[in-house]
Design a protein around this motif. Structure first.
Motif, PDB file in Angstrom:
ATOM      1  N   PHE A 114      -5.223   5.638   1.023  1.00  0.00           N
ATOM      2  CA  PHE A 114      -4.177   6.607   1.353  1.00  0.00           C
ATOM      3  C   PHE A 114      -3.228   6.832   0.182  1.00  0.00           C
ATOM      4  O   PHE A 114      -2.176   7.436   0.335  1.00  0.00           O
ATOM      5  CB  PHE A 114      -3.401   6.142   2.587  1.00  0.00           C
ATOM      6  CG  PHE A 114      -4.235   6.174   3.832  1.00  0.00           C
ATOM      7  CD1 PHE A 114      -4.398   7.344   4.543  1.00  0.00           C
ATOM      8  CD2 PHE A 114      -4.900   5.045   4.269  1.00  0.00           C
ATOM      9  CE1 PHE A 114      -5.189   7.390   5.669  1.00  0.00           C
ATOM     10  CE2 PHE A 114      -5.694   5.073   5.398  1.00  0.00           C
ATOM     11  CZ  PHE A 114      -5.836   6.253   6.099  1.00  0.00           C
ATOM     12  N   ASN A 115      -3.614   6.326  -0.986  1.00  0.00           N
ATOM     13  CA  ASN A 115      -2.769   6.438  -2.157  1.00  0.00           C
ATOM     14  C   ASN A 115      -3.674   6.334  -3.381  1.00  0.00           C
ATOM     15  O   ASN A 115      -4.469   5.407  -3.487  1.00  0.00           O
ATOM     16  CB  ASN A 115      -1.743   5.292  -2.127  1.00  0.00           C
ATOM     17  CG  ASN A 115      -0.794   5.311  -3.273  1.00  0.00           C
ATOM     18  OD1 ASN A 115      -1.133   5.671  -4.398  1.00  0.00           O
ATOM     19  ND2 ASN A 115       0.436   4.907  -3.008  1.00  0.00           N
ATOM     20  N   SER A 116      -3.532   7.254  -4.309  1.00  0.00           N
ATOM     21  CA  SER A 116      -4.403   7.259  -5.486  1.00  0.00           C
ATOM     22  C   SER A 116      -4.191   6.045  -6.388  1.00  0.00           C
ATOM     23  O   SER A 116      -5.018   5.757  -7.244  1.00  0.00           O
ATOM     24  CB  SER A 116      -4.204   8.550  -6.290  1.00  0.00           C
ATOM     25  OG  SER A 116      -2.871   8.652  -6.732  1.00  0.00           O
ATOM     26  N   PHE A 117      -3.098   5.310  -6.182  1.00  0.00           N
ATOM     27  CA  PHE A 117      -2.830   4.127  -6.990  1.00  0.00           C
ATOM     28  C   PHE A 117      -3.374   2.851  -6.361  1.00  0.00           C
ATOM     29  O   PHE A 117      -3.347   1.796  -6.976  1.00  0.00           O
ATOM     30  CB  PHE A 117      -1.324   3.965  -7.232  1.00  0.00           C
ATOM     31  CG  PHE A 117      -0.734   5.129  -7.964  1.00  0.00           C
ATOM     32  CD1 PHE A 117      -1.010   5.318  -9.311  1.00  0.00           C
ATOM     33  CD2 PHE A 117       0.063   6.045  -7.309  1.00  0.00           C
ATOM     34  CE1 PHE A 117      -0.478   6.405  -9.998  1.00  0.00           C
ATOM     35  CE2 PHE A 117       0.601   7.128  -7.985  1.00  0.00           C
ATOM     36  CZ  PHE A 117       0.326   7.307  -9.330  1.00  0.00           C
ATOM     37  N   MET A 118      -3.844   2.951  -5.128  1.00  0.00           N
ATOM     38  CA  MET A 118      -4.360   1.776  -4.423  1.00  0.00           C
ATOM     39  C   MET A 118      -5.883   1.807  -4.391  1.00  0.00           C
ATOM     40  O   MET A 118      -6.476   2.875  -4.276  1.00  0.00           O
ATOM     41  CB  MET A 118      -3.831   1.752  -2.981  1.00  0.00           C
ATOM     42  CG  MET A 118      -2.324   1.636  -2.873  1.00  0.00           C
ATOM     43  SD  MET A 118      -1.678   0.089  -3.501  1.00  0.00           S
ATOM     44  CE  MET A 118      -2.276  -1.032  -2.267  1.00  0.00           C
ATOM     45  N   PRO A 119      -6.503   0.650  -4.471  1.00  0.00           N
ATOM     46  CA  PRO A 119      -7.966   0.621  -4.364  1.00  0.00           C
ATOM     47  C   PRO A 119      -8.404   0.948  -2.933  1.00  0.00           C
ATOM     48  O   PRO A 119      -7.606   0.887  -1.997  1.00  0.00           O
ATOM     49  CB  PRO A 119      -8.307  -0.825  -4.730  1.00  0.00           C
ATOM     50  CG  PRO A 119      -7.085  -1.604  -4.406  1.00  0.00           C
ATOM     51  CD  PRO A 119      -5.926  -0.672  -4.646  1.00  0.00           C
ATOM     52  N   TYR A 120      -9.666   1.276  -2.802  1.00  0.00           N
ATOM     53  CA  TYR A 120     -10.212   1.541  -1.471  1.00  0.00           C
ATOM     54  C   TYR A 120     -10.279   0.242  -0.675  1.00  0.00           C
ATOM     55  O   TYR A 120     -10.731  -0.777  -1.180  1.00  0.00           O
ATOM     56  CB  TYR A 120     -11.613   2.156  -1.575  1.00  0.00           C
ATOM     57  CG  TYR A 120     -11.593   3.594  -2.011  1.00  0.00           C
ATOM     58  CD1 TYR A 120     -11.481   4.616  -1.076  1.00  0.00           C
ATOM     59  CD2 TYR A 120     -11.669   3.932  -3.354  1.00  0.00           C
ATOM     60  CE1 TYR A 120     -11.447   5.941  -1.465  1.00  0.00           C
ATOM     61  CE2 TYR A 120     -11.632   5.254  -3.758  1.00  0.00           C
ATOM     62  CZ  TYR A 120     -11.524   6.257  -2.813  1.00  0.00           C
ATOM     63  OH  TYR A 120     -11.489   7.567  -3.204  1.00  0.00           O
TER      64      TYR A 120
END
Length: 194
Positions: A114-120
């Protein structure tokens, strides 16, 4: 010098453990994540659409009721994710994210972000009949010392027969997933215009 690093590692592990204990309702366990089998022959196109949360292991990022998720095809082989919940102040909270299938040989093992800075984060569909229920599991190891996990029982409708819920919980416990803290999600009195 080795002893000071060992002490620092112990303190880091303790700090992380305390952080997760302090996280409201978060479940964490010592050891490594269970690895339950996922849905065989998973068909993404049949899984798409709206799902209502019936029960879950506590998730610190969910604060409301009437929780639902909608999955649709995105671009470049991704899946659009729209999660919604009704907050105590009567307002809808919505968050958009993206899911991917890491390995098309095991299509029921997805990742969601849910955030491009967080991994899947893992989003494993353990069991679904596509029309009525879905059982989803997510688990993350932390320093291979402990793990935190989430589990969701989802339904195409706002209610699911108790017999089905009990069967899905048994499925979790069969693979050593602890369900002691599972709780129901309120789905009554929910407006349909989310």
């Amino acid at each position: 010098m080795g002893k000071s690093y060992a002490k620092m590692d112990e303190k880091l592990i303790l700090f992380i453990a305390l952080y997760f204990v302090a996280a409201e309702g978060q479940t964490f366990h010592f050891g490594q994540c269970p690895t339950p089998p996922v849905q065989a022959d998973f068909k993404l196109e049949k899984y798409l659409g709206k799902w209502y949360e019936i029960e879950k292991l506590p998730a610190h990022f969910e604060k409301g009721v009437c929780i639902q998720a909608e999955y649709s095809l995105g671009g470049n082989g991704t899946i659009k994710v729209l999660n919604q919940e009704l907050l105590p102040d009567g307002k809808w909270s919505k968050i958009e994210g993206e899911a991917i299938q890491f390995d098309l040989q095991v299509p029921a093992k997805l990742g969601v972000s849910f955030n491009s800075f967080m991994p899947y984060a893992p989003y494993w569909v353990l069991s679904t009949d596509y029309d009525d229920y879905s059982l989803v599991y997510s688990c993350t190891n932390v320093l291979w010392v402990f793990y935190f996990d989430f589990a969701w029982i989802l339904s195409r409708d706002r209610q699911l027969p108790q017999k089905t819920i009990d069967q899905l919980k048994t499925h979790l416990t069969t693979y050593n997933i602890k369900i002691d803290y599972m709780k129901s999600t309120i789905q009554s009195g929910c407006p349909d215009n989310a």
